[in-house]
Scaffold this motif. Sequence first.
Motif, mmCIF file in Angstrom:
data_model
loop_
_atom_site.group_PDB
_atom_site.id
_atom_site.type_symbol
_atom_site.label_atom_id
_atom_site.label_comp_id
_atom_site.label_asym_id
_atom_site.label_seq_id
_atom_site.Cartn_x
_atom_site.Cartn_y
_atom_site.Cartn_z
ATOM 1 N N PHE A 180 81.416 7.509 56.542
ATOM 2 C CA PHE A 180 79.547 6.888 57.653
ATOM 3 C C PHE A 180 79.567 5.439 57.379
ATOM 4 O O PHE A 180 79.197 5.036 56.556
ATOM 5 C CB PHE A 180 78.873 8.015 56.719
ATOM 6 C CG PHE A 180 79.735 9.779 56.707
ATOM 7 C CD1 PHE A 180 79.317 10.550 57.807
ATOM 8 C CD2 PHE A 180 80.203 10.108 55.582
ATOM 9 C CE1 PHE A 180 79.369 11.419 57.323
ATOM 10 C CE2 PHE A 180 80.833 11.142 55.673
ATOM 11 C CZ PHE A 180 80.593 12.165 56.806
ATOM 12 N N TYR A 214 84.636 5.838 61.283
ATOM 13 C CA TYR A 214 84.344 5.023 61.233
ATOM 14 C C TYR A 214 84.677 4.111 61.443
ATOM 15 O O TYR A 214 85.783 3.770 60.665
ATOM 16 C CB TYR A 214 83.397 4.428 59.585
ATOM 17 C CG TYR A 214 83.046 3.299 59.059
ATOM 18 C CD1 TYR A 214 81.657 3.334 59.237
ATOM 19 C CD2 TYR A 214 84.132 2.432 58.742
ATOM 20 C CE1 TYR A 214 81.151 1.953 58.953
ATOM 21 C CE2 TYR A 214 83.540 0.898 58.846
ATOM 22 C CZ TYR A 214 81.381 1.136 58.538
ATOM 23 O OH TYR A 214 80.979 0.234 58.309
ATOM 24 N N GLU A 236 73.822 6.928 59.010
ATOM 25 C CA GLU A 236 74.269 8.166 58.601
ATOM 26 C C GLU A 236 74.452 8.617 57.275
ATOM 27 O O GLU A 236 73.508 10.164 57.606
ATOM 28 C CB GLU A 236 75.493 8.185 59.468
ATOM 29 C CG GLU A 236 75.765 7.805 60.789
ATOM 30 C CD GLU A 236 77.139 7.768 60.866
ATOM 31 O OE1 GLU A 236 77.701 8.661 62.772
ATOM 32 O OE2 GLU A 236 78.029 7.340 60.071
ATOM 33 N N TYR A 237 74.336 8.123 56.739
ATOM 34 C CA TYR A 237 74.533 8.658 55.159
ATOM 35 C C TYR A 237 73.036 8.970 55.310
ATOM 36 O O TYR A 237 72.352 9.910 54.334
ATOM 37 C CB TYR A 237 75.119 7.709 54.110
ATOM 38 C CG TYR A 237 74.357 8.118 52.430
ATOM 39 C CD1 TYR A 237 74.952 9.173 52.135
ATOM 40 C CD2 TYR A 237 73.636 7.763 51.812
ATOM 41 C CE1 TYR A 237 74.597 9.515 50.853
ATOM 42 C CE2 TYR A 237 73.443 7.376 50.703
ATOM 43 C CZ TYR A 237 73.461 8.534 49.965
ATOM 44 O OH TYR A 237 73.557 9.006 48.266
ATOM 45 N N TRP A 255 70.429 9.906 56.880
ATOM 46 C CA TRP A 255 69.970 10.817 57.922
ATOM 47 C C TRP A 255 70.274 12.050 57.550
ATOM 48 O O TRP A 255 69.883 13.165 56.601
ATOM 49 C CB TRP A 255 70.467 10.557 59.773
ATOM 50 C CG TRP A 255 70.455 11.787 59.737
ATOM 51 C CD1 TRP A 255 69.530 11.768 60.614
ATOM 52 C CD2 TRP A 255 71.314 12.787 59.657
ATOM 53 N NE1 TRP A 255 69.072 13.744 61.167
ATOM 54 C CE2 TRP A 255 70.166 13.784 60.195
ATOM 55 C CE3 TRP A 255 72.474 13.619 59.025
ATOM 56 C CZ2 TRP A 255 70.611 15.043 60.615
ATOM 57 C CZ3 TRP A 255 72.561 14.638 59.398
ATOM 58 C CH2 TRP A 255 71.902 15.870 60.335
ATOM 59 N N ASN A 301 75.111 13.255 65.357
ATOM 60 C CA ASN A 301 74.620 14.268 63.700
ATOM 61 C C ASN A 301 73.345 14.926 63.695
ATOM 62 O O ASN A 301 72.012 14.429 64.264
ATOM 63 C CB ASN A 301 73.898 13.299 62.439
ATOM 64 C CG ASN A 301 75.348 12.227 62.737
ATOM 65 O OD1 ASN A 301 76.118 12.616 62.336
ATOM 66 N ND2 ASN A 301 74.843 10.767 63.058
ATOM 67 N N GLY A 339 67.843 11.042 65.177
ATOM 68 C CA GLY A 339 69.512 10.368 64.388
ATOM 69 C C GLY A 339 69.859 9.401 62.953
ATOM 70 O O GLY A 339 69.932 9.166 62.985
ATOM 71 N N MET A 351 78.712 16.262 61.131
ATOM 72 C CA MET A 351 78.155 14.937 61.627
ATOM 73 C C MET A 351 79.789 14.053 61.893
ATOM 74 O O MET A 351 81.050 14.708 61.806
ATOM 75 C CB MET A 351 77.749 14.385 60.131
ATOM 76 C CG MET A 351 76.842 14.776 59.277
ATOM 77 S SD MET A 351 76.403 13.613 58.230
ATOM 78 C CE MET A 351 76.182 12.497 58.531
ATOM 79 N N LYS A 352 79.436 12.667 62.452
ATOM 80 C CA LYS A 352 80.275 12.243 62.399
ATOM 81 C C LYS A 352 80.991 11.431 61.669
ATOM 82 O O LYS A 352 80.388 10.385 61.453
ATOM 83 C CB LYS A 352 79.747 11.265 64.348
ATOM 84 C CG LYS A 352 81.059 10.214 64.500
ATOM 85 C CD LYS A 352 80.612 9.063 65.318
ATOM 86 C CE LYS A 352 79.755 7.627 63.953
ATOM 87 N NZ LYS A 352 79.196 6.735 64.846
ATOM 88 N N ASP A 353 82.236 11.274 61.335
ATOM 89 C CA ASP A 353 82.427 11.194 60.082
ATOM 90 C C ASP A 353 83.826 9.981 60.145
ATOM 91 O O ASP A 353 84.642 9.948 59.761
ATOM 92 C CB ASP A 353 82.712 12.223 58.934
ATOM 93 C CG ASP A 353 84.083 12.641 59.156
ATOM 94 O OD1 ASP A 353 84.768 12.454 60.270
ATOM 95 O OD2 ASP A 353 84.804 13.152 58.219
#
Length: 465
Positions: free
Chosen positions: A239, A223, A243-244, A246, A206, A19, A219-221
């Motif tokens: 993000f 925030y 996350e970015y 990743w 993600n 992750g 992805m989970k966007d």
Amino acid sequence: GVVMYDDGKPAAGVKVSDGFTVVQTDENGQYAFKAAGKDVRYIYISYPADARITKTPGYYKKFKADRYVYDFKLIRQPVEKQFAFFAMADPQTHNKKRGSQTSADTDRFASETVPAINAEIAKQTLPCYGICLGDISYSEGSRDSNPALPVIKDHISKINMPVFSVMGNHDYTYYADDAPISTNAASSSINLVAQRAYEDVFGPVNFSFDRGNVHFVCMKDVYYKSEGKWAWNNYTGGFTDAEYNWLVQDLEKTPKSMKVVLCVHIPVATSDGPKMAEVKNLLNSFDDSVVFSGHTHYQRTILNGSELTEQIHAAICGQWWWSKIEGDGCPNGYTVHYFSGTDIKDSYFIGVNEGMNTRDYQMRIYKGNLLTGGKYAKFQSPYAPEDYLINVFNGDEKWTVKVYENGVYAGQAVQLTAVKSTMDAGSNGKINYPASNTSQDWWAIGYHIGYCKRGTSGSSYQTAN
């Protein structure tokens, strides 16, 4: 650990992640990395194109601090150059009846949506896969619908194809407004604390997988901007740095010749939250990329010339299960995309309810001066009686709409400019007069506000097309 095929041969070049970090297996199928720490919940792989995706995706394993080896076995299959991809947005199910409802949302999903999708799958000649584009449950304010997550997952499992899911803003655990949220040793941020219930049911937020020449990134966007105290509606499309980073690692290991499909909940085209511009730039660095999203409860295609194209998908729940249609007039439904190589050769929207669950049902036509609504409110459509208003559910600016009457060509329809006329309609049965140039479906608005008495003083039921 090691990743092997079921024939005993090693799976080389397979992405493995916790992750936060993404690595690849070597020629022996082996990988190794140091897990990122207390925030890790899963070790998981990215399905390669020549591995079967099982109906219940088995690509992740629960991380344990005292476990150091995580092996995966893949079932080898030929690479599928053509396949059908079902995109479903916003089931947004509560697991208890609300207000005047006769059934819980989860029950309607099981009795209406699942059979309709299975019937459409049965018609296909290509392999089928699905994505649920967030807001799987319906949590809001003091109403915590996280208990719906395992219920809706069980219903989704009855769909006759593998279905992946991304996380939406209503899939977070909801706390009382201004509640202090502890991030102690369990997680390092509120964003992570509030997503744990979703992860426990659906796995990583993600992840990615390949089919044919297409790389899907899910992805989970969502925030959340709060830190320290909770505010349920204090979010934006964006993000985190982690996350970015990743995504950067995942795409670094993806050939530029592949088509990239980013599957998220909140539309990218209308978001300017953290790292959103950087994510767009990453996607535009590929020869071909597109975004699939939901969230808005309407069907729309965003075309930005040579920029990123985005397909916003209509909601399975429509107007939050209060009817069988959306605020823009299209049915509660989903979209089927046909992939061939790196191209989307065809896409069609289809409803889930009787009379609307056919590919032939793609538009609704009204007289320009239609008076619509019910005992709570009425709306006078602002066009002339000789005008015809054609609501093409999946149309966009590239479409040409030609009109035939009794088999005789009558002319080409002209697309209306997107204009929204919003009013406080009340519930006293009066006739409301919208602005003279709106692009709204006043039959759908009249039904929800005038007949169902939903959204009489807000704009969420008065969607522009």
